[in-house]
Design a protein around this motif. Structure first.
Motif, PDB file in Angstrom:
ATOM      1  N   ILE A 266      -3.747  -5.035 -13.392  1.00  0.00           N
ATOM      2  CA  ILE A 266      -4.433  -6.241 -12.839  1.00  0.00           C
ATOM      3  C   ILE A 266      -5.783  -5.959 -12.456  1.00  0.00           C
ATOM      4  CG2 ILE A 266      -4.588  -8.323 -11.193  1.00  0.00           C
ATOM      5  CD1 ILE A 266      -1.317  -8.103 -11.456  1.00  0.00           C
ATOM      6  N   ILE A 267      -6.795  -6.696 -12.674  1.00  0.00           N
ATOM      7  CA  ILE A 267      -8.156  -6.417 -12.097  1.00  0.00           C
ATOM      8  C   ILE A 267      -8.543  -7.573 -11.387  1.00  0.00           C
ATOM      9  CG2 ILE A 267     -10.691  -5.943 -12.645  1.00  0.00           C
ATOM     10  CD1 ILE A 267      -9.707  -4.467 -15.397  1.00  0.00           C
ATOM     11  N   TRP A 268      -8.983  -7.554 -10.170  1.00  0.00           N
ATOM     12  CA  TRP A 268      -9.253  -8.848  -9.593  1.00  0.00           C
ATOM     13  C   TRP A 268     -10.245  -8.437  -8.491  1.00  0.00           C
ATOM     14  CZ3 TRP A 268      -8.253  -9.714  -4.217  1.00  0.00           C
ATOM     15  CH2 TRP A 268      -7.717  -9.204  -3.437  1.00  0.00           C
ATOM     16  N   ALA A 269     -11.081  -9.564  -8.178  1.00  0.00           N
ATOM     17  CA  ALA A 269     -12.005  -9.450  -7.024  1.00  0.00           C
ATOM     18  C   ALA A 269     -11.862 -10.649  -5.965  1.00  0.00           C
ATOM     19  CB  ALA A 269     -13.529  -9.817  -7.661  1.00  0.00           C
ATOM     20  N   ASP A 270     -12.271 -10.300  -4.751  1.00  0.00           N
ATOM     21  CA  ASP A 270     -12.376 -11.372  -3.736  1.00  0.00           C
ATOM     22  C   ASP A 270     -13.399 -12.216  -4.011  1.00  0.00           C
ATOM     23  OD1 ASP A 270     -12.806 -12.832  -1.296  1.00  0.00           O
ATOM     24  OD2 ASP A 270     -12.152 -11.021   0.042  1.00  0.00           O
ATOM     25  N   GLY A 271     -13.253 -13.430  -4.318  1.00  0.00           N
ATOM     26  CA  GLY A 271     -14.051 -14.486  -4.723  1.00  0.00           C
ATOM     27  C   GLY A 271     -14.820 -14.985  -3.516  1.00  0.00           C
ATOM     28  N   HIS A 272     -14.566 -14.684  -2.412  1.00  0.00           N
ATOM     29  CA  HIS A 272     -15.228 -15.378  -1.033  1.00  0.00           C
ATOM     30  C   HIS A 272     -15.346 -14.213  -0.141  1.00  0.00           C
ATOM     31  CE1 HIS A 272     -15.077 -19.574  -2.409  1.00  0.00           C
ATOM     32  NE2 HIS A 272     -13.820 -19.093  -2.892  1.00  0.00           N
ATOM     33  N   GLY A 273     -15.593 -12.864  -0.572  1.00  0.00           N
ATOM     34  CA  GLY A 273     -15.580 -11.585   0.279  1.00  0.00           C
ATOM     35  C   GLY A 273     -16.035 -10.405  -0.507  1.00  0.00           C
ATOM     36  N   TYR A 274     -16.198  -9.440   0.090  1.00  0.00           N
ATOM     37  CA  TYR A 274     -16.425  -8.153  -0.653  1.00  0.00           C
ATOM     38  C   TYR A 274     -14.975  -7.469  -1.086  1.00  0.00           C
ATOM     39  CZ  TYR A 274     -20.993  -8.363   1.782  1.00  0.00           C
ATOM     40  OH  TYR A 274     -22.317  -8.644   2.034  1.00  0.00           O
ATOM     41  N   GLY A 275     -15.320  -6.870  -2.186  1.00  0.00           N
ATOM     42  CA  GLY A 275     -14.241  -6.171  -2.943  1.00  0.00           C
ATOM     43  C   GLY A 275     -13.909  -6.424  -4.175  1.00  0.00           C
ATOM     44  N   THR A 276     -13.728  -5.302  -4.911  1.00  0.00           N
ATOM     45  CA  THR A 276     -13.067  -5.626  -6.388  1.00  0.00           C
ATOM     46  C   THR A 276     -12.200  -4.563  -6.819  1.00  0.00           C
ATOM     47  OG1 THR A 276     -15.334  -6.459  -7.287  1.00  0.00           O
ATOM     48  CG2 THR A 276     -13.799  -5.709  -9.084  1.00  0.00           C
ATOM     49  N   TYR A 277     -11.188  -4.976  -7.297  1.00  0.00           N
ATOM     50  CA  TYR A 277      -9.922  -3.898  -7.073  1.00  0.00           C
ATOM     51  C   TYR A 277      -9.463  -3.841  -8.365  1.00  0.00           C
ATOM     52  CZ  TYR A 277     -10.668  -5.377  -2.504  1.00  0.00           C
ATOM     53  OH  TYR A 277     -11.195  -5.610  -1.114  1.00  0.00           O
ATOM     54  N   TRP A 278      -8.373  -2.580  -8.901  1.00  0.00           N
ATOM     55  CA  TRP A 278      -7.322  -2.706 -10.003  1.00  0.00           C
ATOM     56  C   TRP A 278      -6.058  -2.412  -9.276  1.00  0.00           C
ATOM     57  CZ3 TRP A 278      -5.279   1.130 -13.093  1.00  0.00           C
ATOM     58  CH2 TRP A 278      -5.504   2.373 -12.827  1.00  0.00           C
ATOM     59  N   GLU A 279      -5.129  -3.132  -9.759  1.00  0.00           N
ATOM     60  CA  GLU A 279      -3.775  -2.828  -9.411  1.00  0.00           C
ATOM     61  C   GLU A 279      -3.233  -2.188 -10.494  1.00  0.00           C
ATOM     62  OE1 GLU A 279      -3.469  -3.388  -6.247  1.00  0.00           O
ATOM     63  OE2 GLU A 279      -5.040  -4.739  -6.003  1.00  0.00           O
ATOM     64  N   GLN A 280      -2.472  -0.765 -10.232  1.00  0.00           N
ATOM     65  CA  GLN A 280      -1.910  -0.135 -11.277  1.00  0.00           C
ATOM     66  C   GLN A 280      -0.420  -0.264 -11.319  1.00  0.00           C
ATOM     67  OE1 GLN A 280      -2.543   4.021 -10.688  1.00  0.00           O
ATOM     68  NE2 GLN A 280      -2.018   4.786 -12.710  1.00  0.00           N
ATOM     69  N   GLN A 281       0.174  -0.814 -12.538  1.00  0.00           N
ATOM     70  CA  GLN A 281       1.526  -1.037 -12.459  1.00  0.00           C
ATOM     71  C   GLN A 281       2.445   0.110 -12.485  1.00  0.00           C
ATOM     72  OE1 GLN A 281       4.844  -4.362 -14.318  1.00  0.00           O
ATOM     73  NE2 GLN A 281       2.727  -4.217 -14.908  1.00  0.00           N
ATOM     74  N   ARG A 282       3.575   0.394 -11.581  1.00  0.00           N
ATOM     75  CA  ARG A 282       4.140   1.174 -11.871  1.00  0.00           C
ATOM     76  C   ARG A 282       5.632   0.993 -11.988  1.00  0.00           C
ATOM     77  NH1 ARG A 282       2.508   4.568  -6.192  1.00  0.00           N
ATOM     78  NH2 ARG A 282       3.034   2.591  -5.197  1.00  0.00           N
ATOM     79  N   ALA A 283       6.598   1.778 -12.029  1.00  0.00           N
ATOM     80  CA  ALA A 283       7.948   1.577 -12.376  1.00  0.00           C
ATOM     81  C   ALA A 283       8.430   0.497 -11.442  1.00  0.00           C
ATOM     82  CB  ALA A 283       8.731   2.854 -12.424  1.00  0.00           C
ATOM     83  N   PRO A 284       9.238  -0.480 -11.836  1.00  0.00           N
ATOM     84  CA  PRO A 284       9.749  -1.275 -10.848  1.00  0.00           C
ATOM     85  C   PRO A 284      10.675  -0.978  -9.771  1.00  0.00           C
ATOM     86  CG  PRO A 284      10.295  -1.951 -13.221  1.00  0.00           C
ATOM     87  CD  PRO A 284      10.059  -0.789 -13.248  1.00  0.00           C
ATOM     88  N   GLY A 285      10.556  -1.781  -8.571  1.00  0.00           N
ATOM     89  CA  GLY A 285      11.391  -1.445  -7.241  1.00  0.00           C
ATOM     90  C   GLY A 285      12.731  -1.554  -7.742  1.00  0.00           C
ATOM     91  N   PRO A 286      13.446  -1.101  -6.561  1.00  0.00           N
ATOM     92  CA  PRO A 286      15.088  -1.196  -6.602  1.00  0.00           C
ATOM     93  C   PRO A 286      15.343  -2.660  -6.813  1.00  0.00           C
ATOM     94  CG  PRO A 286      14.263   0.210  -4.776  1.00  0.00           C
ATOM     95  CD  PRO A 286      13.045  -0.490  -5.295  1.00  0.00           C
ATOM     96  N   ASP A 287      14.641  -3.441  -6.282  1.00  0.00           N
ATOM     97  CA  ASP A 287      15.356  -4.914  -6.755  1.00  0.00           C
ATOM     98  C   ASP A 287      14.899  -5.648  -7.736  1.00  0.00           C
ATOM     99  OD1 ASP A 287      12.691  -5.139  -5.869  1.00  0.00           O
ATOM    100  OD2 ASP A 287      12.818  -6.546  -4.315  1.00  0.00           O
ATOM    101  N   TRP A 292       3.007  -1.895  -7.507  1.00  0.00           N
ATOM    102  CA  TRP A 292       1.745  -1.510  -7.697  1.00  0.00           C
ATOM    103  C   TRP A 292       0.969  -0.523  -6.844  1.00  0.00           C
ATOM    104  CZ3 TRP A 292       0.242  -4.583 -11.880  1.00  0.00           C
ATOM    105  CH2 TRP A 292       1.152  -5.495 -12.204  1.00  0.00           C
ATOM    106  N   ARG A 293       0.270   0.286  -7.472  1.00  0.00           N
ATOM    107  CA  ARG A 293      -0.891   1.159  -6.542  1.00  0.00           C
ATOM    108  C   ARG A 293      -2.091   0.345  -6.634  1.00  0.00           C
ATOM    109  NH1 ARG A 293      -2.319   7.571  -7.969  1.00  0.00           N
ATOM    110  NH2 ARG A 293      -3.666   7.849  -6.054  1.00  0.00           N
ATOM    111  N   HIS A 294      -2.610   0.347  -5.540  1.00  0.00           N
ATOM    112  CA  HIS A 294      -3.961  -0.511  -5.051  1.00  0.00           C
ATOM    113  C   HIS A 294      -5.262   0.680  -5.375  1.00  0.00           C
ATOM    114  CE1 HIS A 294      -6.585  -3.482  -3.480  1.00  0.00           C
ATOM    115  NE2 HIS A 294      -7.007  -2.868  -2.338  1.00  0.00           N
ATOM    116  N   HIS A 295      -6.044   0.112  -6.041  1.00  0.00           N
ATOM    117  CA  HIS A 295      -7.403   0.984  -6.380  1.00  0.00           C
ATOM    118  C   HIS A 295      -8.533   0.044  -6.010  1.00  0.00           C
ATOM    119  CE1 HIS A 295      -5.413   4.315  -8.599  1.00  0.00           C
ATOM    120  NE2 HIS A 295      -4.404   3.311  -8.917  1.00  0.00           N
TER     121      HIS A 295
END
Length: 400
Positions: A266-287, A292-295
Motif C-alpha cells: 500500500i502507498i498512501w500519504a497524509d492528506g492533511h499533514g506531512y508524510g508519504t509512506y509505503w506499507e510492505q505486506q508480510r506474512a499474515p499474523g497468527p490470527d 505490514w512493515r512501515h516505510h
C-alpha cells in the motif's frame, strides 16, 4: 613557553584541519519534463477528461466550465457550482459518464456536506456550440454528509463503474451506488451497502486493490479493508478487516506489489499533514490478520491528498504522482500555506526506495488527478484542479 612563530603556527593548525572531502555527487537529472498551461484560477478542486463534443479529441471539464481540445484555449460554460465557504466550492469530484445512453458524455458530481448527487446532461452538438448550460438532474439523495471525495470504480468487474463516496466520519457506512433506473424510469443511483460495522466502517482515505491475493479487488480505507465476496459483490456486505489505521489517508491510496513477492503493498500519504509512506505486506499474523512493515517515502511536502499511478516517460514503469492540496483546511493544517507543487516518486526496485522529482511548481492537486494523452503524441499529460487553479502539465519527457 615561548609562542610559536606565526608561520609555524599556521603550519601546525593546517595539519589539524580535516581533509577536504570531494564535492557531493550531483543528483541525477530528472527524466521528466512538463510544461504548465493554466486554464482557470478559482477554488474548484475536481476535474475530468473526456470527449464531450464527440470530435475525437479529449476535452477537460473542471467545475463550471469545459475546455475543448486539442488546444484548450477556450472556456465554455457547463454548470453553476456554489460555494459553502470563502475557500470551498461545492464539488468534491466530477466523473464523465453517458448517463442516459444518448451517445454524449455527461458529468456526474456531488459535494462535501450536501447529500444529493446530480448529473449534468450534455446538450449535444448544437447546445455545446451555442454555449448552452448543461441541464442539472438529480440521481439520488444519499442522506449522508461528511463526504471527503467521490470516486468512479468498477467494484464487481462487470465493466460499469460504481459511484463511491469516501466519508471522513469513521462511523458512516461505506456505501456504493450502481447506475440504474428510478421508479419514474429516469436514470438513478441505487444504493449498495459495502460495510456498516460502526465505529470503524469508514474514515478519511480510500483505495482499491487485491489485499489477500485471491485475484479480486478489495477496498482499503482509513481503518482497514473490505474483502470482496467471491460472488454477488453488489448484493451483500463485504467482510471488514480492521487491520490498521492510517490517519487522514489520501483518496485514493494505491495498492501494488512493490517488492514482487506476490503480495499487494500500500502507498498512501497524509492528506492533511506531512508524510508519504509505503506499507510492505508480510506474512499474515497468527490470527490471520494482515501484517505490514512501515516505510517512509518522503516528509518534505504536506497535504498530498490524492495519488495516481502514471508511466510518465513510457518506460513501462509507473511512478506515483501527487501534488499539494493548497489550503485544504483554510490555513489550519501543517504546511497549509506552503507553495503548491506537483511531484513524482520514482521507484528504485534494487534499493526498494522512492526518489522524489518536482514536476511543476505553482500548480497543485486538489481532490483528483487525471492522466491522459491530450495531444495524441503518445505521452500522457497531467490535469489537475486545486485552489491554486486548474492546470495542464504537458508531457515533454523524452520517449523511451
Amino acid at each position: 613557553m615561548r609562542p610559536l612563530p606565526p608561520f609555524l603556527l599556521f603550519l601546525f593548525l593546517f595539519t589539524l584541519r580535516p581533509p577536504v572531502s570531494a564535492a557531493p555527487p550531483k543528483a541525477p537529472a530528472s527524466p521528466y519534463a512538463f510544461r504548465v498551461q493554466a486554464l482557470a484560477f478559482d477554488y474548484n478542486e475536481a476535474c475530468e477528461v473526456a470527449d464531450y463534443d464527440n470530435d475525437g479529441n479529449p476535452d477537460i471539464s473542471a467545475g463550471e466550465f469545459w475546455y475543448p481540445g486539442p488546444k484548450f484555449d477556450e472556456k465554455r460554460p457547463l454548470r453553476l457550482v456554489g460555494s459553502f465557504s470563502p475557500e470551498y466550492r461545492e464539488n468534491n469530484g466530477e466523473h464523465a459518464f453517458d448517463v442516459d445512453g444518448d451517445g454524449w458524455i455527461d458529468v456526474v458530481s456531488g459535494s462535501f456536506m450536501p447529500t444529493e448527487v446530480f448529473w449534468y446532461r450534455n446538450p449535444g452538438k448544437e447546445g455545446l456550440e451555442s454555449g448552452r448550460m448543461w441541464e442539472k438532474r438529480r440521481l439520488i439523495d444519499t442522506q449522508y454528509k461528511c463526504n471527503e471525495a467521490s470516486l468512479f470504480h468498477d467494484l464487481d468487474g462487470d465493466g460499469k463503474p460504481e459511484f463511491i463516496v469516501n466519508s471522513w466520519k469513521d462511523d458512516n457506512p461505506l456505501m456504493a451506488w450502481r447506475f440504474g433506473k428510478g421508479a419514474d424510469g429516469q436514470p438513478a443511483l441505487l444504493p449498495v451497502t459495502i460495510g456498516s460495522a460502526a465505529p470503524q466502517s469508514n474514515g478519511h482515505g480510500q483505495g482499491f486493490g487485491d489485499i489477500n491475493g485471491d485475484g479480486r479487488e478489495d477496498i482499503i480505507f482509513k481503518n482497514g479493508w473490505y474483502e470482496r465476496p467471491e460472488k454477488d459483490a453488489m448484493a451483500q456486505p463485504w467482510k471488514a478487516h480492521n487491520d490498521w489505521t492510517f490517519p487522514h489517508a489520501c483518496v485514493p491510496m494505491l495498492v501494488a506489489d512493490m517488492d514482487k513477492d506476490g503480495k499487494g503493498d500500500i502507498i498512501w500519504a497524509d492528506g492533511h499533514g506531512y508524510g508519504t509512506y509505503w506499507e510492505q505486506q508480510r506474512a499474515p499474523g497468527p490470527d490471520g490478520s494482515t501484517n505490514w512493515r512501515h516505510h517512509m517515502i518522503d516528509r518534505q511536502y504536506s497535504q498530498l491528498h490524492t495519488l495516481i499511478w502514471a508511466d510518465l516517460d513510457n518506460d513501462g514503469q509507473r511512478e506515483v504522482v501527487a501534488g499539494r492540496r493548497l489550503r485544504a483546511h483554510c490555513g489550519k493544517d501543517p504546511g497549509d500555506n506552503e507553495p503548491p507543487v506537483v511531484l513524482a516518486f520514482q521507484w528504485d526496485a534494487a534499493q526498494k526506495t522512492f526518489r522524489r522529482h518536482i514536476l511543476a511548481e505553482g500548480a497543485g492537486c486538489g481532490l483528483v488527478i487525471r492522466f491522459a494523452d491530450l495531444n495524441k503524441d503518445g505521452r500522457n499529460e497531467i490535469v489537475s484542479a486545486s485552489k491554486a487553479g486548474t492546470f495542464i502539465l504537458w508531457n515533454e519527457s523524452q520517449k523511451k
